[in-house]
Design a protein around this motif. Structure first.
Motif, mmCIF file in Angstrom:
data_model
loop_
_atom_site.group_PDB
_atom_site.id
_atom_site.type_symbol
_atom_site.label_atom_id
_atom_site.label_comp_id
_atom_site.label_asym_id
_atom_site.label_seq_id
_atom_site.Cartn_x
_atom_site.Cartn_y
_atom_site.Cartn_z
ATOM 1 N N ARG A 96 0.849 -1.191 0.000
ATOM 2 C CA ARG A 96 0.000 0.000 0.000
ATOM 3 C C ARG A 96 0.877 1.230 0.000
ATOM 4 N NH1 ARG A 96 -4.123 -1.930 4.711
ATOM 5 N NH2 ARG A 96 -5.352 -3.300 3.403
ATOM 6 N N ALA A 97 0.371 2.296 -0.618
ATOM 7 C CA ALA A 97 1.109 3.556 -0.659
ATOM 8 C C ALA A 97 0.178 4.690 -0.270
ATOM 9 C CB ALA A 97 1.671 3.802 -2.062
ATOM 10 N N GLY A 98 0.729 5.678 0.414
ATOM 11 C CA GLY A 98 -0.072 6.816 0.829
ATOM 12 C C GLY A 98 0.796 8.025 1.100
ATOM 13 N N ARG A 99 0.172 9.058 1.598
ATOM 14 C CA ARG A 99 0.854 10.323 1.863
ATOM 15 C C ARG A 99 1.066 10.526 3.352
ATOM 16 N NH1 ARG A 99 -1.568 14.767 -2.262
ATOM 17 N NH2 ARG A 99 -1.032 13.612 -4.126
ATOM 18 N N ILE A 100 2.050 11.341 3.659
ATOM 19 C CA ILE A 100 2.263 11.797 5.023
ATOM 20 C C ILE A 100 1.735 13.219 5.076
ATOM 21 C CG2 ILE A 100 3.956 12.321 6.803
ATOM 22 C CD1 ILE A 100 5.758 10.177 5.534
#
Length: 152
Positions: free
Chosen positions: A55-59
């Motif tokens: 999974r990939a996401g933003r900070i």
């Protein structure tokens, strides 16, 4: 599987970013944070024995993580290079998706916010009501001093 995930994540982190933090999450997966690019990657055991859910996401501002924007299932037998390719694709998709506009709050809408989401005030630091309270306290203290000194 969790020990293997940690090893794969450490190797993968070196391929993706020079500056990174690798840690284990509550669910037993491994997270790679790239603070300088404001992105994160999560590796968790997938449905199969050799599968990993990526999974990939933003900070977000303040260091909290946003929910995953993209995800994929990858076979570990494909190798770290293939895993890095999938991660780069997910990260680019994460960067391409538009973010929601900042929530308006208080006067003037957006503006700077604290990590907990409160608006940071700008402008006057002391309101007129506070000055009235300060003046009343000074008057009461002055009246007390005057009565003790015998002036009144």
């Amino acid at each position: 599987m969790s020990g293997q995930l940690r090893d794969v994540a450490s190797e993968l982190a070196g391929l993706l970013w020079r500056e990174h933090t690798v840690y284990r999450d509550r669910a037993g997966g491994v997270v790679i944070r790239g603070e300088h690019v404001q992105r994160w990657i999560s590796l968790a055991s997938g449905g199969g024995r050799d599968e990993v859910l990526v999974r990939a996401g933003r900070i977000l501002e303040g260091g909290t993580t946003a929910p995953a924007r993209t995800e994929a299932v990858v076979h570990l037998s494909a190798g770290t290079g293939a895993l890095a390719t999938v991660c780069r694709r997910l990260l680019s998709e994460t960067a391409a998706t538009p973010t929601a506009p900042p929530r308006g709050g208080g006067r003037g809408g957006g503006g700077r916010r604290t990590p907990r989401g409160r608006a940071v005030s700008r402008g006057r630091h002391t309101s007129p009501a506070s000055w009235v309270v300060v003046a009343a306290v000074v008057a009461v203290v002055g009246l007390y001093v005057a009565t003790v000194a015998g002036w009144i």
